[in-house]
Design a protein around this motif. Structure first.
Motif, PDB file in Angstrom:
ATOM      1  N   LYS A  81       0.825  -1.401   0.336  1.00  0.00           N
ATOM      2  CA  LYS A  81      -0.059   0.243  -0.404  1.00  0.00           C
ATOM      3  C   LYS A  81       1.204   1.269  -0.272  1.00  0.00           C
ATOM      4  O   LYS A  81       0.520   2.409  -0.757  1.00  0.00           O
TER       5      LYS A  81
ATOM      6  N   ARG B 293       0.220   4.350  -3.331  1.00  0.00           N
ATOM      7  CA  ARG B 293       0.314   5.303  -2.538  1.00  0.00           C
ATOM      8  C   ARG B 293       0.985   6.154  -2.905  1.00  0.00           C
ATOM      9  O   ARG B 293       0.926   7.378  -2.730  1.00  0.00           O
TER      10      ARG B 293
ATOM     11  N   GLU C 205      -0.239  -1.281  -9.615  1.00  0.00           N
ATOM     12  CA  GLU C 205      -1.697  -1.209  -9.055  1.00  0.00           C
ATOM     13  C   GLU C 205      -2.370  -2.508  -8.903  1.00  0.00           C
ATOM     14  O   GLU C 205      -3.900  -2.578  -9.056  1.00  0.00           O
TER      15      GLU C 205
END
Length: 173
Positions: A82, A86, A141
């Motif tokens: 993550k 991000r 992603e």
């Protein structure tokens, strides 16, 4: 292998060793595996955590140790995934705690581009590449559920192999 484990246990911080020998052993072990999965485990080789745990806790602890290993390492890898997803490449490369050189990261990006998500469990099941494809999967992603499943599968294969080697070596020696 057993003597190598004893040497590694001697090098382990005394507070951690005492914690692993206490009633909080499984909680401490979970934390260690979260750190290992997030690639923040600098004081002990990840290849010795399950065998060392079995040495301390006994062979009867095999199933709980494996369950904790898979859950903790997968959670740690998911956190890193993550952050990569991000934050991106530049963000990670600027962080002191992220100890992968850009050239190695580019090589792992190439592996992910060439082979796709299948490299996540494969890399998790191999020595020296363990967890390295977590970051490229985040950059790409990849779907969260798919990443978690593939990460857990590779971790399970890796930890079962290590536990099997430890238990086999103990019988042979």
């Amino acid at each position: 292998m057993v003597s190598a484990l004893a040497l590694q246990l001697d090098a382990m911080p005394p507070q951690l060793l005492a914690l692993l020998e206490s009633q909080w052993a499984y909680v401490a072990l979970f934390g260690v595996f979260v750190l290992e999965g997030a690639m923040l485990m600098y004081f002990m080789p990840s290849e010795l955590i399950v065998p060392g745990s079995l040495l301390l806790l006994g062979g009867d602890a095999l199933v709980p140790v494996l369950a904790i290993a898979v859950a903790g390492a997968t959670l740690g890898q998911y956190a890193l995934f993550k952050i990569a997803q991000r934050g991106g490449r530049e963000y990670l490369l600027e962080k002191r705690w992220f100890r992968i050189e850009e050239s190695k990261l580019e090589r792992f990006d190439g592996w992910f581009e060439r082979w796709g998500p299948v490299v996540v469990p494969v890399s998790n099941a191999l020595l020296f590449t363990r967890g390295m494809l977590t970051v490229p999967a985040g950059f790409a992603e990849m779907d969260d559920r798919r990443f978690i499943g593939l990460s857990a599968l590779g971790t399970l294969a890796f930890e079962v192999a290590l536990a099997g080697l430890y238990l086999y070596a103990g019988r042979v020696l």
